[in-house]
Design a protein around this motif. Sequence first.
Motif, PDB file in Angstrom:
ATOM      1  N   GLY A 113       0.804  -1.208   0.000  1.00 54.63           N
ATOM      2  CA  GLY A 113       0.000   0.000   0.000  1.00 54.63           C
ATOM      3  C   GLY A 113       0.833   1.251   0.000  1.00 54.63           C
ATOM      4  O   GLY A 113       0.302   2.345  -0.109  1.00 54.63           O
ATOM      5  N   LEU A 114       2.166   1.087   0.169  1.00 55.58           N
ATOM      6  CA  LEU A 114       3.097   2.191   0.005  1.00 55.58           C
ATOM      7  C   LEU A 114       2.934   3.264   1.057  1.00 55.58           C
ATOM      8  O   LEU A 114       3.029   4.446   0.764  1.00 55.58           O
ATOM      9  N   ILE A 115       2.679   2.856   2.302  1.00 48.38           N
ATOM     10  CA  ILE A 115       2.505   3.870   3.325  1.00 48.38           C
ATOM     11  C   ILE A 115       3.842   4.365   3.808  1.00 48.38           C
ATOM     12  O   ILE A 115       4.855   3.689   3.731  1.00 48.38           O
ATOM     13  N   ALA A 116       3.845   5.576   4.361  1.00 49.25           N
ATOM     14  CA  ALA A 116       5.102   6.208   4.724  1.00 49.25           C
ATOM     15  C   ALA A 116       5.711   5.644   5.985  1.00 49.25           C
ATOM     16  O   ALA A 116       6.870   5.904   6.273  1.00 49.25           O
ATOM     17  N   PHE A 159       7.131  20.244   0.877  1.00 41.96           N
ATOM     18  CA  PHE A 159       5.918  19.450   0.987  1.00 41.96           C
ATOM     19  C   PHE A 159       6.242  18.132   1.665  1.00 41.96           C
ATOM     20  O   PHE A 159       7.387  17.670   1.651  1.00 41.96           O
ATOM     21  N   GLY A 160       5.234  17.554   2.309  1.00 41.48           N
ATOM     22  CA  GLY A 160       5.459  16.313   3.023  1.00 41.48           C
ATOM     23  C   GLY A 160       4.159  15.748   3.529  1.00 41.48           C
ATOM     24  O   GLY A 160       3.114  16.409   3.524  1.00 41.48           O
ATOM     25  N   GLU A 161       4.232  14.485   3.971  1.00 36.65           N
ATOM     26  CA  GLU A 161       3.046  13.747   4.400  1.00 36.65           C
ATOM     27  C   GLU A 161       3.260  13.186   5.800  1.00 36.65           C
ATOM     28  O   GLU A 161       4.359  12.775   6.140  1.00 36.65           O
ATOM     29  N   SER A 162       2.215  13.189   6.625  1.00 35.35           N
ATOM     30  CA  SER A 162       2.251  12.650   7.980  1.00 35.35           C
ATOM     31  C   SER A 162       3.297  13.411   8.791  1.00 35.35           C
ATOM     32  O   SER A 162       3.210  14.630   8.919  1.00 35.35           O
ATOM     33  N   ALA A 163       4.299  12.724   9.356  1.00 41.33           N
ATOM     34  CA  ALA A 163       5.351  13.448  10.064  1.00 41.33           C
ATOM     35  C   ALA A 163       6.077  14.406   9.128  1.00 41.33           C
ATOM     36  O   ALA A 163       6.651  15.405   9.575  1.00 41.33           O
ATOM     37  N   TYR A 210       9.934  13.442   4.354  1.00 38.11           N
ATOM     38  CA  TYR A 210       9.225  12.171   4.480  1.00 38.11           C
ATOM     39  C   TYR A 210       8.542  12.017   5.842  1.00 38.11           C
ATOM     40  O   TYR A 210       8.893  12.672   6.825  1.00 38.11           O
ATOM     41  N   GLY A 211       7.560  11.111   5.851  1.00 41.05           N
ATOM     42  CA  GLY A 211       6.846  10.780   7.069  1.00 41.05           C
ATOM     43  C   GLY A 211       7.392   9.526   7.713  1.00 41.05           C
ATOM     44  O   GLY A 211       8.408   8.969   7.299  1.00 41.05           O
ATOM     45  N   GLY A 212       6.669   9.054   8.739  1.00 43.28           N
ATOM     46  CA  GLY A 212       7.084   7.875   9.487  1.00 43.28           C
ATOM     47  C   GLY A 212       7.032   8.090  10.982  1.00 43.28           C
ATOM     48  O   GLY A 212       7.783   7.475  11.728  1.00 43.28           O
ATOM     49  N   ALA A 213       6.118   8.991  11.442  1.00 39.98           N
ATOM     50  CA  ALA A 213       5.886   9.232  12.866  1.00 39.98           C
ATOM     51  C   ALA A 213       7.142   9.704  13.590  1.00 39.98           C
ATOM     52  O   ALA A 213       7.269   9.549  14.804  1.00 39.98           O
ATOM     53  N   PHE A 214       8.098  10.277  12.864  1.00 41.10           N
ATOM     54  CA  PHE A 214       9.366  10.749  13.410  1.00 41.10           C
ATOM     55  C   PHE A 214      10.218   9.633  14.002  1.00 41.10           C
ATOM     56  O   PHE A 214      11.167   9.903  14.753  1.00 41.10           O
ATOM     57  N   VAL A 215       9.905   8.386  13.683  1.00 42.35           N
ATOM     58  CA  VAL A 215      10.763   7.271  14.096  1.00 42.35           C
ATOM     59  C   VAL A 215      11.225   6.436  12.910  1.00 42.35           C
ATOM     60  O   VAL A 215      12.127   5.603  13.061  1.00 42.35           O
ATOM     61  N   LEU A 216      10.611   6.623  11.741  1.00 45.63           N
ATOM     62  CA  LEU A 216      10.932   5.848  10.546  1.00 45.63           C
ATOM     63  C   LEU A 216      11.071   6.777   9.348  1.00 45.63           C
ATOM     64  O   LEU A 216      10.642   7.923   9.389  1.00 45.63           O
ATOM     65  N   GLY A 217      11.632   6.228   8.271  1.00 46.82           N
ATOM     66  CA  GLY A 217      11.621   6.945   7.002  1.00 46.82           C
ATOM     67  C   GLY A 217      13.001   7.177   6.423  1.00 46.82           C
ATOM     68  O   GLY A 217      14.002   7.229   7.138  1.00 46.82           O
ATOM     69  N   SER A 218      13.019   7.316   5.093  1.00 47.45           N
ATOM     70  CA  SER A 218      14.245   7.697   4.392  1.00 47.45           C
ATOM     71  C   SER A 218      13.883   8.202   3.005  1.00 47.45           C
ATOM     72  O   SER A 218      12.779   7.953   2.504  1.00 47.45           O
ATOM     73  N   SER A 274      14.263  -0.059  21.570  1.00 45.18           N
ATOM     74  CA  SER A 274      13.394   0.565  22.563  1.00 45.18           C
ATOM     75  C   SER A 274      11.995   0.648  21.994  1.00 45.18           C
ATOM     76  O   SER A 274      11.807   0.907  20.801  1.00 45.18           O
ATOM     77  N   ALA A 275      11.010   0.450  22.848  1.00 44.86           N
ATOM     78  CA  ALA A 275       9.616   0.572  22.395  1.00 44.86           C
ATOM     79  C   ALA A 275       9.330   1.977  21.893  1.00 44.86           C
ATOM     80  O   ALA A 275       8.440   2.175  21.055  1.00 44.86           O
ATOM     81  N   THR A 276      10.085   2.961  22.365  1.00 45.04           N
ATOM     82  CA  THR A 276       9.826   4.346  21.944  1.00 45.04           C
ATOM     83  C   THR A 276      10.187   4.592  20.497  1.00 45.04           C
ATOM     84  O   THR A 276       9.750   5.583  19.914  1.00 45.04           O
ATOM     85  N   THR A 277      10.998   3.725  19.903  1.00 46.28           N
ATOM     86  CA  THR A 277      11.428   3.922  18.517  1.00 46.28           C
ATOM     87  C   THR A 277      10.554   3.160  17.531  1.00 46.28           C
ATOM     88  O   THR A 277      10.888   3.087  16.346  1.00 46.28           O
ATOM     89  N   GLN A 278       9.467   2.606  18.005  1.00 45.81           N
ATOM     90  CA  GLN A 278       8.562   1.839  17.159  1.00 45.81           C
ATOM     91  C   GLN A 278       7.179   2.467  17.181  1.00 45.81           C
ATOM     92  O   GLN A 278       6.794   3.124  18.145  1.00 45.81           O
ATOM     93  N   LEU A 279       6.439   2.253  16.115  1.00 45.75           N
ATOM     94  CA  LEU A 279       5.084   2.778  16.025  1.00 45.75           C
ATOM     95  C   LEU A 279       4.150   1.770  16.685  1.00 45.75           C
ATOM     96  O   LEU A 279       3.671   0.831  16.056  1.00 45.75           O
ATOM     97  N   ASN A 280       3.893   1.974  17.991  1.00 42.38           N
ATOM     98  CA  ASN A 280       3.097   1.029  18.761  1.00 42.38           C
ATOM     99  C   ASN A 280       1.728   1.555  19.147  1.00 42.38           C
ATOM    100  O   ASN A 280       0.874   0.789  19.604  1.00 42.38           O
ATOM    101  N   SER A 281       1.515   2.861  19.026  1.00 40.45           N
ATOM    102  CA  SER A 281       0.243   3.455  19.434  1.00 40.45           C
ATOM    103  C   SER A 281       0.110   4.814  18.772  1.00 40.45           C
ATOM    104  O   SER A 281       1.014   5.268  18.063  1.00 40.45           O
ATOM    105  N   MET A 282      -1.010   5.477  19.031  1.00 43.79           N
ATOM    106  CA  MET A 282      -1.199   6.821  18.494  1.00 43.79           C
ATOM    107  C   MET A 282      -0.439   7.865  19.318  1.00 43.79           C
ATOM    108  O   MET A 282      -0.338   9.014  18.913  1.00 43.79           O
TER     109      MET A 282
END
Length: 542
Positions: free
Chosen positions: A24-27, A229-233, A145-153, A308-316
């Motif tokens: 689905g190509l999500i960020a 321009f950018g999406e999400s984070a 790029y997006g990725g909840a400020f924990v992912l992306g490139s 660390s759990a803080t570096t993963q997308l585990n919740s909103m």
Amino acid sequence: MRVHIFTPRFEVTRWLVTAVVVTGLIAAVSPMARTEAAPTDTGSDPVVTVTGGPIRGLRSDGIVEYLGVPFAAPTTGENRFAPPQPAAPWTDPRPAITHSPQCPQASPMPLGMALQESSEDCLSIDIYVPQNAGDTALPVMVWLYGGAFVLGSNAQYDSPARLVREGKVIVAIPNYRVGPFGFLALPELAESTGGVAGTYGTLDQQAALRWIQDNATAFGGDPGNVTIFGESAGGMSVCTQLASPMARGLFHRAIIESGSCARSPLAPPSKDIAFQRSADYAASFGCHDPQTRLQCLRALPADRLTDSATTQLNSMAVTWSPVLDGVVVTAAPEQALAAGAAHGMPLIVGSNADEGATFIALLDYARATTPTATDYLHWTRELFGDNADQVLTRYPPADFVTPAKAKERVITDGFFACPALFTAEAARSGGAQVWQYRFNDAPLGHNPLLPGAFHAAEIPYVFSALMGVAIPLPPAADQLSRHIQQSWAQFAHTGDPVTAAFTAWPTTPGSTLEMGSDRITIGDSFARQHHCDLWSDIGHIG
């Protein structure tokens, strides 16, 4: 280079959902390795000289690519948790035909499979240039790029070929640090950097924008006409740059896709909140003493810091995002916009019709769980606290086919749709010209795992390929993709996104451009459909 991925057996539901999310190509998913194709155009490889030295690009698909160009030094040692430093210069032409590693981050894939190399030598920029640009200086569009400020490139977004080729724009995509590497905030860091703390990723983006100012003309670009321009984070990154006095003059227009400046869990926290989050994070690695914890953290291997759990997308809820440090970011983006931070600036602000579907897929289905009514009630009370009863009154589970659908709608309305509206309202009150849209197309149809216009669904309509994979949109969707690319390119050229396909797109409050492959219309019921009267009374969401 090709990466061969071996998939051992594991829980089937989790794998299927993850596969759907990736395709689905999500960020919020790490990129696959870029598949190198033979250049489609003949001629010698192009060489340009930029800050640092000469670089050699690659002609492909009617454009010229310059990939992995360093705009800052490696962030190891004392440069970890510090503002970016200049890259070391070079003399001989540097090959710029492959992406650099991504900045350190935890893998979102099952069993921690790494789909791209990570390194603290990651602060590079990819530049995509029309092959036949002509004599006119071209607008530059810089994608964050997006990725909840924990992912992306930046390798995720390979490539914007049609936008570049037909829109006659240059697209530049920088890497920036994420997670604790980009946003760790401790008092001792602030003391050593004149108050800067928790904004290193934001400073990376600004360093890239300054690099564009210095080097745009080398590629035929106009440093006086830059659109971010950018999406999400990435959208929140755009908001943060709008709110940063240090970014003034580095860009001239902005597009915010599903990453609103208002009421977002990604909005910059106060220094006190950020200091506590970062102190807790440091303590989790045994780095307790304020006198030595910075040295302690810098001594740890990068991959240890991502464990660390803080570096993963585990919740909103989130731990890592840019911080209101009073230096780089001096005001919350919503307040900054209302106070005139974007006065006179053209902005596009939008959201997708079914944003919440992505998060149900990632946070529930990918964990082989389906929300029950009890789960939904608990989630709402945990996330919204004193406002939970208001939310449950407006979104009672009995009104939805399933509790998952209720949760999906709360996420769509509360985290994305209404914050987009509030962003537009704040910007207009501060003197910006704003066009608002809602993206309604369903690139994967209405499958049960990732239906509708989910979060990041519009990205395949902006880019020609993602994660090294061409996007096979059906004809009607591909036509919508062309319309969006034409509009975004015209906006970059002129500051006005209205095209023949998007005609009569007003900037008046309450009006949205409704984008779909079946129809494109102007709507006036956005606030009512998304219950924005409810969300306007909730000051912080998530």
